[in-house]
Design an enzyme around this catalytic site. Structure first.
Site, short mmCIF file in Angstrom:
data_model
loop_
_atom_site.label_atom_id
_atom_site.label_comp_id
_atom_site.label_asym_id
_atom_site.label_seq_id
_atom_site.Cartn_x
_atom_site.Cartn_y
_atom_site.Cartn_z
N LYS A 218 4.52 -12.73 -4.51
CA LYS A 218 3.95 -12.16 -3.59
C LYS A 218 2.49 -11.35 -4.27
O LYS A 218 2.92 -10.90 -5.53
CB LYS A 218 4.75 -10.88 -2.75
CG LYS A 218 3.92 -10.01 -2.15
CD LYS A 218 4.81 -8.79 -1.48
CE LYS A 218 4.30 -7.97 -0.81
NZ LYS A 218 5.05 -6.82 -0.19
N GLU A 266 3.77 6.47 2.78
CA GLU A 266 4.62 5.87 1.89
C GLU A 266 4.96 6.73 0.60
O GLU A 266 4.31 7.16 -0.18
CB GLU A 266 4.01 4.59 1.42
CG GLU A 266 4.98 3.76 0.35
CD GLU A 266 4.40 2.29 0.10
OE1 GLU A 266 3.30 2.04 0.64
OE2 GLU A 266 5.08 1.82 -0.78
N GLU A 309 8.54 -10.24 3.07
CA GLU A 309 7.81 -9.54 2.32
C GLU A 309 8.48 -8.04 2.06
O GLU A 309 8.28 -7.43 0.95
CB GLU A 309 6.63 -9.24 3.32
CG GLU A 309 5.34 -8.81 2.55
CD GLU A 309 4.14 -8.58 3.96
OE1 GLU A 309 4.35 -9.55 4.54
OE2 GLU A 309 3.52 -7.83 3.84
N GLU A 444 -4.89 -6.86 10.11
CA GLU A 444 -4.15 -5.77 9.45
C GLU A 444 -4.96 -4.71 8.57
O GLU A 444 -4.69 -3.35 8.98
CB GLU A 444 -2.93 -6.30 8.73
CG GLU A 444 -1.77 -5.37 8.39
CD GLU A 444 -0.74 -6.01 7.72
OE1 GLU A 444 -0.21 -6.79 8.13
OE2 GLU A 444 -0.28 -5.39 6.42
C1 LIG Z 1 -1.57 -1.66 0.79
C2 LIG Z 1 -1.42 -0.90 1.82
O1 LIG Z 1 -0.13 -0.92 2.63
C3 LIG Z 1 0.98 -1.65 1.99
C4 LIG Z 1 1.17 -2.91 2.51
C5 LIG Z 1 2.17 -2.93 3.43
C6 LIG Z 1 2.06 -4.38 4.08
O2 LIG Z 1 1.58 -5.44 3.69
O3 LIG Z 1 2.78 -4.85 5.11
C7 LIG Z 1 2.60 -2.09 4.29
C8 LIG Z 1 2.45 -0.71 3.76
C9 LIG Z 1 2.20 -0.45 2.40
O4 LIG Z 1 3.08 -0.65 1.45
C10 LIG Z 1 -2.53 -0.24 2.56
O5 LIG Z 1 -2.11 0.42 3.52
O6 LIG Z 1 -3.63 -0.44 2.19
#
Ligand SMILES: C=C(O[C@@H]1C=C(C(=O)O)C=C[C@H]1O)C(=O)O
Length: 474
Positions: A218, A266, A309, A444
């Site tokens: 990843k 987070e 993930e 996203e």
């Molecule tokens: C890296 C980010 O978020 C991270 C990545 C995520 C994912 O890939 O699903 C979810 C939450 C966070 O740990 C961000 O918001 O910039």
């Protein structure tokens, strides 16, 4: 106060003097302060704090930055003298700060991040906080230089002026448990520069090639959105609008030219005595207003790609912290955290440390989790530092505090940006695994920009959101 100053006159040490203060929103304290070395911190379950100036600035850099920080904090706490007015009960003095994602110095060479260093913590000159009922104001002084009669008088005058300002702020806007977001500026306008989809697709293809070699499982891809505004950004307004992000930690670290701020969902970790809490937050689904939240949550829980993930992060955290704890509990299945139009898979962990441990060691062990870096952890972080076009700086780094008692709370700096006079850089990212689709990850990372874009005054509709109950469970 006078007796504390007297004791310091002949000593080379730092003292924190705390007095009761009027109960006002911490942002009101910042209104009258210089921006450099200011900070703001409002985290669920924690006391809100704001601070300005610094009597100690702990700048650290390079791969040994955590060891440097640990040693310097230890010296700071050992030499610290604490004076508390009998009418207040503040928490132990805290050093607030953060670190860049990667300690390669690249950030400090970039024009945007050079004021932030690979890591920087301060013992604030002024620190204001409250527990919802009582407020305190701390002044840190260094003996003997702050204690000569002229300097001492200046500091006492400043203290009185700050207390007066807080009293006025308390009358104007008494602390509410839930601050109301500030109004949007009328006719929000400005320009938003996004990287185009093709560039993003090339970046994801490069990550897929790296994963295809078998070296990585990843890698988190990131992008930057550059915003220009026709008015000067008021970072305190931006922060107050971010109150609309449920269950997030709002933070700000101010420097001369730029302010780094955001509302992070987070938690990296919270240590209180030997009790340790952390979480895995990875795996995302959009959930636009009006959508069926339960249906989307179930679809996210059933998404193989998102579960994979997420599982990488869960496994890594358990491997790092499990051996350090007597008990380290987490639910067998992830839950869903709903943050307005975004749903995340999350797994909470709670444990009890086998032995008391310096919180900076925990920080060094945990950061960067595969939620923001990748897997294998160190190798993926190197890959990101070498390949990513825009330096991440403090984005995806840890931000928070450590206190003199050895407790700490850090969040992962996401959903955040770097705000200049009339500009802002918004950083967002997404975890890429073998099955990820570039187009979905583009969507996203665009969605993740919304909280800050709204708070900056874009997206008018955002100021009249349809309230939706925040949930934290499955
Ligand atoms: C890296 C980010 O978020 C991270 C990545 C995520 C994912 O890939 O699903 C979810 C939450 C966070 O740990 C961000 O918001 O910039």
């Amino acid at each position: 106060m006078a007796s504390a100053f007297d004791k310091l006159k002949s000593k080379r040490c730092t003292a924190v003097i705390t007095v009761p203060a009027p109960l006002a929103p911490p942002a009101a304290f910042l209104r009258n302060q210089r921006r450099n070395m200011s900070f703001f911190w409002d985290s669920p379950g924690d006391l809100p704090h704001a601070g300005a100036g610094a009597v100690e600035i702990l700048r650290v850099s390079g791969p040994k930055r955590c060891a440097q920080l640990e040693a310097r904090l230890e010296r700071l706490w050992n030499d610290l003298v604490v004076h508390i007015h009998p009418d207040c009960a503040p928490p132990p003095p805290r050093a607030f700060g953060g670190m860049s994602f990667h300690p390669d110095g690249a950030s400090s060479r970039s024009p945007h991040w050079q004021e932030f260093d690979d890591g920087c913590f301060t013992l604030p000159r002024w620190c204001y906080g409250h527990d919802g009922k009582r407020a305190f104001l701390s002044l840190a002084v260094r003996g003997p230089e702050d204690c000569d009669p002229v300097r001492g008088r200046e500091l006492v005058d400043e203290l009185e002026a700050i207390l007066l300002g807080l009293e006025r702020a308390a009358e104007a806007s008494p602390v509410r448990h839930h601050e109301r977001p500030a109004e949007a500026p009328a006719n929000a306008a400005g320009t938003i520069h996004q990287i185009d989809v093709r560039t993003w697709e090339r970046r994801i293809a490069e990550i897929h090639r790296a994963i295809g070699t078998g070296e990585f499982q990843k890698i988190v891809a990131a992008r930057r959105c550059d915003v220009e505004l026709p008015w000067a950004v008021d970072e305190l307004e931006v922060l107050s609008r971010l109150v609309a992000e449920p269950m997030c930690t709002r933070f700000l670290f101010g420097r001369e030219k730029f302010r780094f701020l955001g509302a992070s969902p987070e938690l990296l970790f919270h240590k209180r005595g030997k009790v340790l809490r952390t979480e895995a937050l990875a795996g995302t689904s959009p959930c636009p207003a009006g959508a069926d939240v339960a249906e989307r949550a179930n679809a996210l829980l059933a998404s193989r790609k998102d579960r994979v993930e997420h599982a990488f992060v869960v496994r890594e955290i358990a491997q790092i912290l499990g051996p350090l704890c007597k008990e380290f509990r987490s639910p067998a299945q992830p839950r869903v955290r709903s943050i307005r139009e975004i749903l995340h898979l999350y797994t909470p962990f709670e444990g009890s440390l086998e032995h008391e441990m310096n919180p900076i060691r925990l920080l060094a062990a945990l950061h960067p989790t595969p939620a923001v870096g990748g897997l294998p952890k160190a190798h993926a972080a190197e890959w990101i530092a070498r390949h990513e076009v825009e330096p991440r700086g403090w984005y995806t780094g840890p931000v928070g505090w450590v206190d003199a008692a050895g407790d700490a709370r850090f969040v992962v700096a996401i959903r955040c940006g770097l705000v200049g006079e009339c500009s802002a850089l918004i950083f967002t990212g997404a975890g890429i695994v073998e099955e990820s689709l570039a187009s979905a990850e583009y969507a996203e990372t665009t969605l993740k920009q919304l909280p800050l874009l709204r708070a900056l005054g874009f997206l008018e509709e955002a100021f009249h959101p349809k309230p939706r109950q925040a949930t934290d469970g499955s």
